[in-house]
Design a protein around this motif. Structure first.
Motif, short mmCIF file in Angstrom:
data_model
loop_
_atom_site.label_atom_id
_atom_site.label_comp_id
_atom_site.label_asym_id
_atom_site.label_seq_id
_atom_site.Cartn_x
_atom_site.Cartn_y
_atom_site.Cartn_z
N LEU A 21 0.85 -1.18 0.00
CA LEU A 21 0.00 0.00 0.00
C LEU A 21 0.89 1.24 0.00
CD1 LEU A 21 -2.86 1.20 0.12
CD2 LEU A 21 -2.61 1.28 2.61
N HIS A 22 0.79 2.01 -1.05
CA HIS A 22 1.61 3.21 -1.20
C HIS A 22 0.99 4.39 -0.47
CE1 HIS A 22 3.14 6.61 -4.09
NE2 HIS A 22 3.69 6.68 -2.89
N ILE A 23 1.66 4.84 0.58
CA ILE A 23 1.28 6.04 1.31
C ILE A 23 2.04 7.21 0.68
CG2 ILE A 23 1.27 7.23 3.53
CD1 ILE A 23 -0.63 4.80 3.37
N LYS A 24 1.33 8.25 0.30
CA LYS A 24 1.97 9.36 -0.40
C LYS A 24 2.99 10.06 0.49
CE LYS A 24 -0.70 8.45 -3.89
NZ LYS A 24 -1.37 7.27 -3.33
N LYS A 25 4.05 10.55 -0.14
CA LYS A 25 5.17 11.22 0.51
C LYS A 25 5.98 10.28 1.38
CE LYS A 25 5.72 14.68 -0.52
NZ LYS A 25 6.32 15.13 -1.82
N ALA A 86 -9.72 -3.29 -0.35
CA ALA A 86 -9.08 -4.48 -0.91
C ALA A 86 -9.62 -5.75 -0.27
CB ALA A 86 -7.57 -4.40 -0.72
N LYS A 87 -9.84 -5.72 1.03
CA LYS A 87 -10.35 -6.89 1.75
C LYS A 87 -11.81 -7.19 1.37
CE LYS A 87 -11.27 -8.55 6.46
NZ LYS A 87 -10.64 -9.88 6.31
N GLN A 88 -12.61 -6.14 1.28
CA GLN A 88 -14.05 -6.32 1.02
C GLN A 88 -14.37 -6.63 -0.44
OE1 GLN A 88 -15.11 -6.77 4.27
NE2 GLN A 88 -16.97 -5.74 3.60
N TYR A 89 -13.64 -6.02 -1.36
CA TYR A 89 -14.07 -6.05 -2.76
C TYR A 89 -13.08 -6.64 -3.76
CZ TYR A 89 -17.69 -2.94 -1.00
OH TYR A 89 -18.73 -2.41 -0.29
N LEU A 90 -11.82 -6.85 -3.35
CA LEU A 90 -10.84 -7.30 -4.34
C LEU A 90 -10.39 -8.75 -4.16
CD1 LEU A 90 -8.54 -4.14 -4.73
CD2 LEU A 90 -10.54 -4.81 -6.08
N TYR A 91 -9.89 -9.07 -2.98
CA TYR A 91 -9.19 -10.34 -2.81
C TYR A 91 -9.91 -11.32 -1.89
CZ TYR A 91 -5.46 -7.39 -4.70
OH TYR A 91 -4.72 -6.53 -5.48
N LYS A 92 -10.27 -12.48 -2.41
CA LYS A 92 -10.89 -13.52 -1.60
C LYS A 92 -9.94 -14.00 -0.50
CE LYS A 92 -13.92 -15.57 -5.13
NZ LYS A 92 -14.17 -16.81 -5.92
N ASN A 93 -8.65 -14.09 -0.85
CA ASN A 93 -7.66 -14.63 0.09
C ASN A 93 -6.90 -13.52 0.81
OD1 ASN A 93 -6.46 -13.85 -2.36
ND2 ASN A 93 -4.77 -15.32 -2.14
N PHE A 94 -7.58 -12.41 1.10
CA PHE A 94 -6.92 -11.25 1.70
C PHE A 94 -6.18 -11.63 2.98
CE2 PHE A 94 -6.65 -7.60 4.50
CZ PHE A 94 -6.18 -6.60 3.65
N ASP A 95 -6.77 -12.47 3.83
CA ASP A 95 -6.14 -12.81 5.11
C ASP A 95 -4.87 -13.63 4.94
OD1 ASP A 95 -8.08 -11.43 6.51
OD2 ASP A 95 -9.37 -13.19 6.76
N ASP A 96 -4.63 -14.17 3.75
CA ASP A 96 -3.40 -14.94 3.49
C ASP A 96 -2.32 -14.08 2.85
OD1 ASP A 96 -4.68 -17.27 4.37
OD2 ASP A 96 -5.50 -17.66 2.37
N ILE A 97 -2.63 -12.83 2.61
CA ILE A 97 -1.69 -11.95 1.90
C ILE A 97 -0.78 -11.24 2.90
CG2 ILE A 97 -1.50 -9.90 0.43
CD1 ILE A 97 -4.27 -10.62 -0.70
N LYS A 98 0.51 -11.27 2.61
CA LYS A 98 1.49 -10.51 3.39
C LYS A 98 1.55 -9.11 2.79
CE LYS A 98 6.32 -10.90 4.98
NZ LYS A 98 6.05 -10.88 6.43
N SER A 99 1.46 -8.09 3.62
CA SER A 99 1.36 -6.72 3.11
C SER A 99 2.31 -5.79 3.86
CB SER A 99 -0.07 -6.21 3.23
OG SER A 99 -0.53 -6.29 4.56
N PHE A 100 2.70 -4.72 3.19
CA PHE A 100 3.55 -3.75 3.88
C PHE A 100 3.21 -2.32 3.48
CE2 PHE A 100 6.04 -4.13 -0.03
CZ PHE A 100 6.66 -2.88 -0.19
N VAL A 101 3.53 -1.42 4.41
CA VAL A 101 3.36 0.01 4.23
C VAL A 101 4.64 0.68 4.72
CG1 VAL A 101 2.19 2.04 5.19
CG2 VAL A 101 0.85 0.12 4.39
N VAL A 102 5.10 1.67 3.98
CA VAL A 102 6.23 2.49 4.43
C VAL A 102 5.66 3.70 5.16
CG1 VAL A 102 8.24 3.85 3.74
CG2 VAL A 102 7.67 1.73 2.50
N VAL A 103 6.13 3.93 6.37
CA VAL A 103 5.62 5.06 7.16
C VAL A 103 6.74 6.06 7.42
CG1 VAL A 103 3.71 3.85 8.26
CG2 VAL A 103 5.98 3.71 9.28
N ARG A 104 6.33 7.31 7.48
CA ARG A 104 7.26 8.42 7.70
C ARG A 104 6.86 9.15 8.96
NH1 ARG A 104 8.69 12.46 2.70
NH2 ARG A 104 10.34 13.70 3.69
N GLU A 105 7.82 9.66 9.69
CA GLU A 105 7.52 10.42 10.89
C GLU A 105 6.52 11.52 10.51
OE1 GLU A 105 7.27 13.06 13.96
OE2 GLU A 105 8.30 13.71 12.13
#
Length: 263
Positions: A21-25, A86-105
């Protein structure tokens, strides 16, 4: 209209599907380039580079992650709840997906947004070209650049973000780019839907650590595209007034928690 939910595909060379998931900036453009063939973007028609926004129905499932990350992609009432969408409308196997987000102070992220729009306002005041709502606000405060008060500019910019929280369609570009990370990564009950949070200052190590257990072979991420900021850090600190700090805490309070818990 939303697509039928499908299973996210496991990419060749990987043991498990993943989602970014791309968080802007948060160095998203650089990371996109660095991931290369590990992150698939749909082909863009000639003449549409950078503005092509396909719907989920138009492209194969392998491109859905890229479509989800585009700020112009319409998600209805879940425009600022991307992982929940994404969980509700895109992926049936959402709970099996490894996901990451880059966070900035959060303070640094706000300042990055501000300086970007300040440069846009400064440039557009000379070019008379269209600009975003906060940039218009900043330009009105500019008057003469030699005497521009960045303390006042930052405070007004943050107030404009607050206004966009109730009416994002005044400037959906800025509203999505200044959205709270917490909103995008949680469901309506506050449950976090992302498995890994990576601090931006540990970007290369964090992304490599994320991929290591799910890749068949080591995945080397080249971040040569990561651009160093030319902002003056001491100037950044000096323009954050007590009022601005309180505004940031009110707008991005839960984001501080996410950043503190990230690696």
């Amino acid at each position: 209209m939303v697509p039928d939910r499908r299973e996210i595909l496991v990419q060749p060379g990987f043991r498990q599907p993943y989602l970014w998931l791309h968080i802007k900036k948060t160095a998203g453009t650089s990371l996109h380039r660095a991931l290369g063939h590990h992150y698939w973007s749909p082909p863009e028609p000639q003449g549409w580079k950078g503005v092509y926004v396909p719907s989920f129905l138009q492209v194969e499932t392998i491109y859905w992650n890229s479509v989800l990350n585009r700020f112009r992609t319409p998600l209805g009432d879940l425009m600022f709840k991307k992982m929940y969408y994404a969980k509700q409308y895109l992926y049936k196997n959402f709970d099996d997906i490894k996901s990451f987000v880059v966070v900035r102070e959060p303070v640094d992220r706000c300042l990055s947004m501000y300086w970007y729009l300040y440069r846009e306002a400064l440039g557009n005041s000379l070019r008379s070209t269209p600009e975003s709502l906060p940039a218009k606000v900043i330009r009105k405060l500019l008057r003469k650049t030699k005497t521009f008060d960045h303390v006042q500019g930052l405070e007004r910019f943050l107030e404009t973000i607050r206004e966009l929280r109730t009416d994002p369609w005044k400037s959906i570009h800025v509203a999505t780019h200044s959205a709270s990370v917490w909103d995008d990564v949680t469901d309506p009950n506050g449950r976090v839907l992302v498995t890994d949070f990576i601090k931006m200052e540990h970007l290369k190590e964090g992304v490599e650590r994320f991929f290591q257990p799910i890749a068949e072979s080591s995945v080397e991420i080249q971040l040569e595209h990561l651009r160093a900021s030319n902002r003056n850090r001491s100037q950044d600190v000096s323009i954050v007034s007590p009022k601005a700090m309180q505004q940031i805490k009110e707008l991005f309070g839960r984001d501080f928690e996410l950043y503190d818990s990230a690696r």
